[in-house]
Design a protein around this motif. Structure first.
Motif, PDB file in Angstrom:
ATOM      1  N   UNK A  65       0.887  -0.967  -0.172  1.00  0.00           N
ATOM      2  CA  UNK A  65       0.007   0.029  -0.022  1.00  0.00           C
ATOM      3  C   UNK A  65       0.847   1.267   0.059  1.00  0.00           C
ATOM      4  N   UNK A  66       1.981   1.201   0.588  1.00  0.00           N
ATOM      5  CA  UNK A  66       2.976   2.218   0.662  1.00  0.00           C
ATOM      6  C   UNK A  66       3.689   2.411  -0.594  1.00  0.00           C
ATOM      7  N   UNK A  67       4.184   1.391  -1.189  1.00  0.00           N
ATOM      8  CA  UNK A  67       5.137   1.515  -2.262  1.00  0.00           C
ATOM      9  C   UNK A  67       4.406   1.021  -3.567  1.00  0.00           C
ATOM     10  N   UNK A  68       3.402   0.364  -3.804  1.00  0.00           N
ATOM     11  CA  UNK A  68       2.891  -0.071  -4.918  1.00  0.00           C
ATOM     12  C   UNK A  68       3.582  -1.301  -5.306  1.00  0.00           C
ATOM     13  N   UNK A  69       2.982  -2.145  -6.475  1.00  0.00           N
ATOM     14  CA  UNK A  69       3.586  -3.234  -7.045  1.00  0.00           C
ATOM     15  C   UNK A  69       3.512  -2.934  -8.497  1.00  0.00           C
ATOM     16  N   UNK A  70       4.677  -3.514  -9.171  1.00  0.00           N
ATOM     17  CA  UNK A  70       4.984  -3.745 -10.413  1.00  0.00           C
ATOM     18  C   UNK A  70       4.678  -5.042 -10.980  1.00  0.00           C
ATOM     19  N   UNK A  71       3.928  -5.161 -12.190  1.00  0.00           N
ATOM     20  CA  UNK A  71       4.093  -6.429 -12.828  1.00  0.00           C
ATOM     21  C   UNK A  71       5.005  -6.518 -13.913  1.00  0.00           C
ATOM     22  N   UNK A  72       5.854  -7.557 -14.014  1.00  0.00           N
ATOM     23  CA  UNK A  72       6.920  -7.447 -14.705  1.00  0.00           C
ATOM     24  C   UNK A  72       6.928  -9.004 -15.587  1.00  0.00           C
ATOM     25  N   UNK A  73       7.741  -8.811 -16.712  1.00  0.00           N
ATOM     26  CA  UNK A  73       7.830 -10.052 -17.449  1.00  0.00           C
ATOM     27  C   UNK A  73       9.471 -10.413 -17.343  1.00  0.00           C
ATOM     28  N   UNK A  74       9.576 -11.947 -16.927  1.00  0.00           N
ATOM     29  CA  UNK A  74      11.044 -12.200 -16.771  1.00  0.00           C
ATOM     30  C   UNK A  74      11.720 -12.520 -18.192  1.00  0.00           C
ATOM     31  N   UNK A  75      12.755 -11.591 -18.357  1.00  0.00           N
ATOM     32  CA  UNK A  75      13.350 -11.699 -19.925  1.00  0.00           C
ATOM     33  C   UNK A  75      14.282 -13.104 -19.466  1.00  0.00           C
ATOM     34  N   UNK A  76      15.079 -13.208 -18.518  1.00  0.00           N
ATOM     35  CA  UNK A  76      15.979 -14.261 -18.328  1.00  0.00           C
ATOM     36  C   UNK A  76      16.184 -14.361 -16.823  1.00  0.00           C
ATOM     37  N   UNK A  77      16.486 -15.667 -16.246  1.00  0.00           N
ATOM     38  CA  UNK A  77      16.662 -15.962 -14.886  1.00  0.00           C
ATOM     39  C   UNK A  77      17.491 -14.836 -14.320  1.00  0.00           C
ATOM     40  N   UNK A  78      17.031 -14.280 -13.325  1.00  0.00           N
ATOM     41  CA  UNK A  78      17.172 -13.073 -12.584  1.00  0.00           C
ATOM     42  C   UNK A  78      18.499 -13.389 -11.532  1.00  0.00           C
ATOM     43  N   UNK A  79      19.397 -12.532 -11.387  1.00  0.00           N
ATOM     44  CA  UNK A  79      20.535 -13.106 -10.284  1.00  0.00           C
ATOM     45  C   UNK A  79      20.553 -11.584  -9.668  1.00  0.00           C
ATOM     46  N   UNK A  80      19.890 -10.885  -9.589  1.00  0.00           N
ATOM     47  CA  UNK A  80      19.847  -9.610  -8.793  1.00  0.00           C
ATOM     48  C   UNK A  80      19.547  -9.694  -7.424  1.00  0.00           C
ATOM     49  N   UNK A  81      20.444  -9.801  -6.691  1.00  0.00           N
ATOM     50  CA  UNK A  81      20.307  -9.826  -4.988  1.00  0.00           C
ATOM     51  C   UNK A  81      21.509  -8.823  -4.428  1.00  0.00           C
ATOM     52  N   UNK A  82      21.079  -8.470  -3.304  1.00  0.00           N
ATOM     53  CA  UNK A  82      20.158  -8.671  -2.238  1.00  0.00           C
ATOM     54  C   UNK A  82      18.726  -7.809  -2.563  1.00  0.00           C
ATOM     55  N   UNK A  83      18.173  -7.810  -1.645  1.00  0.00           N
ATOM     56  CA  UNK A  83      16.725  -7.128  -1.659  1.00  0.00           C
ATOM     57  C   UNK A  83      17.042  -5.446  -2.135  1.00  0.00           C
ATOM     58  N   UNK A  84      17.897  -4.947  -1.749  1.00  0.00           N
ATOM     59  CA  UNK A  84      18.158  -3.379  -1.938  1.00  0.00           C
ATOM     60  C   UNK A  84      18.708  -3.200  -3.232  1.00  0.00           C
ATOM     61  N   UNK A  85      19.026  -4.126  -3.937  1.00  0.00           N
ATOM     62  CA  UNK A  85      19.864  -3.936  -5.358  1.00  0.00           C
ATOM     63  C   UNK A  85      18.800  -4.243  -6.533  1.00  0.00           C
ATOM     64  N   UNK A  86      18.896  -3.225  -7.318  1.00  0.00           N
ATOM     65  CA  UNK A  86      17.657  -3.290  -8.597  1.00  0.00           C
ATOM     66  C   UNK A  86      18.325  -4.188  -9.317  1.00  0.00           C
TER      67      UNK A  86
END
Length: 324
Positions: free
Chosen positions: A164-185
């Motif tokens: 409710x504070x930040x909203x949500x994005x619907x996204x399409x996965x282009x390839x297997x994501x490796x972006x970690x941790x939580x704070x990293x885009x």
């Protein structure tokens, strides 16, 4: 021996409104036999295909949930004619997320399937957007929301407040994501942003409002106090008969009906298909079976088209992956 059996059955069946003792433990033959001896509206038995399951993987939050989101506004609907039976799976057959059963015993937080699942359901019923709940949950779990993490609680309100504070994005996965941790885009070539939605939450104080909300917009999420006998539910309309409190849990309510003259709410659990009625259960209506003061939550989503109102950054916890 015969006298002992007669006395035991008498203790169990003398009054169907009496509770089983605090000392009767979950998963035992004693609790199964005790419930079935009552000849009540539901049957108890062995779940999870006879395998040993730790209660902490099912109900990790044992204390009373004082952090329940009581600051959500109360939703009241106008006049709405309700049918005797309603099943959101039938009302929205294209929204397959409504009827999916998941298994949190594999190490996922107890709130996550209810919270993500309810968002997915309502994105579909209202906006025709299909979400891959499994993929979304797995990506959220990767962001340090692991089995023993602080977030492995039964507080779906915590997640719903965040969205409710930040909203949500619907996204399409282009390839297997490796972006970690939580704070990293994520890198732009790993996901493709689709739409941004604002989220609002309201509590449903009365059962009639819960039913209206489901009929109009789709499933609702709910807190539930869990007692020892619920773990052995296999069929019928559940009503609590145990005094042995084991903790809070989160469920999704998807409809209602009547079975053998008993009114019920139809709900999905997240303990896999080897529990209950293949993962589903019926909860007796008008009997405060969710617990005291645990009002279900109605979540609404509104697409935002104006670019200046869309955040420029995001984290994994905001990303809902589109079904392929």
């Amino acid at each position: 021996m015969k006298l002992f059996l007669i006395v035991t059955l008498f203790i169990y069946s003398v009054n169907a409104d009496e509770y089983l003792s605090y000392e009767v433990e979950p998963f035992t033959d004693e609790i199964v036999n005790g419930i079935n001896a009552l000849n009540t509206t539901w049957k108890a038995g062995k779940n999870f295909n006879g395998s040993s399951v730790q209660i902490d993987t099912l109900v990790p939050t044992h204390e009373k949930l004082w952090s329940y989101p009581r600051d959500f506004p109360i939703r009241k609907y106008g006049s709405c004619k309700l049918p005797v039976n309603f099943d959101a799976r039938v009302a929205w057959p294209n929204c397959t997320s409504i009827g999916k059963i998941y298994d949190q015993t594999k190490g996922y937080p107890s709130w996550i399937y209810t919270a993500v699942g309810t968002i997915a359901d309502r994105l579909c019923t209202k906006h025709g957007v299909q979400i891959d709940v499994k993929a979304t949950v797995e990506h959220m779990v990767k962001t340090n929301v692991d089995f023993k993490n602080y977030y492995n609680s039964a507080n779906i309100g915590q997640a719903l407040k965040y969205w409710a504070k930040n909203g949500i994005f619907t996204v399409e996965s282009v390839k297997e994501s490796s972006c970690l941790p939580l704070s990293q885009k994520c890198q732009s070539n790993e996901i493709k942003l689709d739409k941004y939605f604002k989220v609002t939450n309201e509590v449903l104080k009365y059962e009639s409002e819960v039913m209206k909300s489901i009929k109009l917009y789709g499933p609702v999420s709910a807190y539930m106090e869990v007692y020892a006998d619920f773990l052995s539910y296999v069929s019928g309309v559940y009503k609590r008969y145990s005094e042995n409190y084991v903790g809070y849990h989160n469920i999704k309510i998807i409809g209602w009906g009547t079975e053998n003259g008993v009114d019920y709410l139809l709900a999905t659990n997240s303990w896999g298909t080897e529990w209950g009625e293949e993962g589903f259960f019926k909860l007796k209506r008008n009997a405060q079976q969710l617990g005291f003061g645990t009002n279900p939550i109605s979540t609404s989503l509104m697409p935002v088209d104006n670019e200046k109102d869309i955040p420029r950054s995001y984290v994994h916890g905001q990303l809902f992956y589109l079904a392929k």
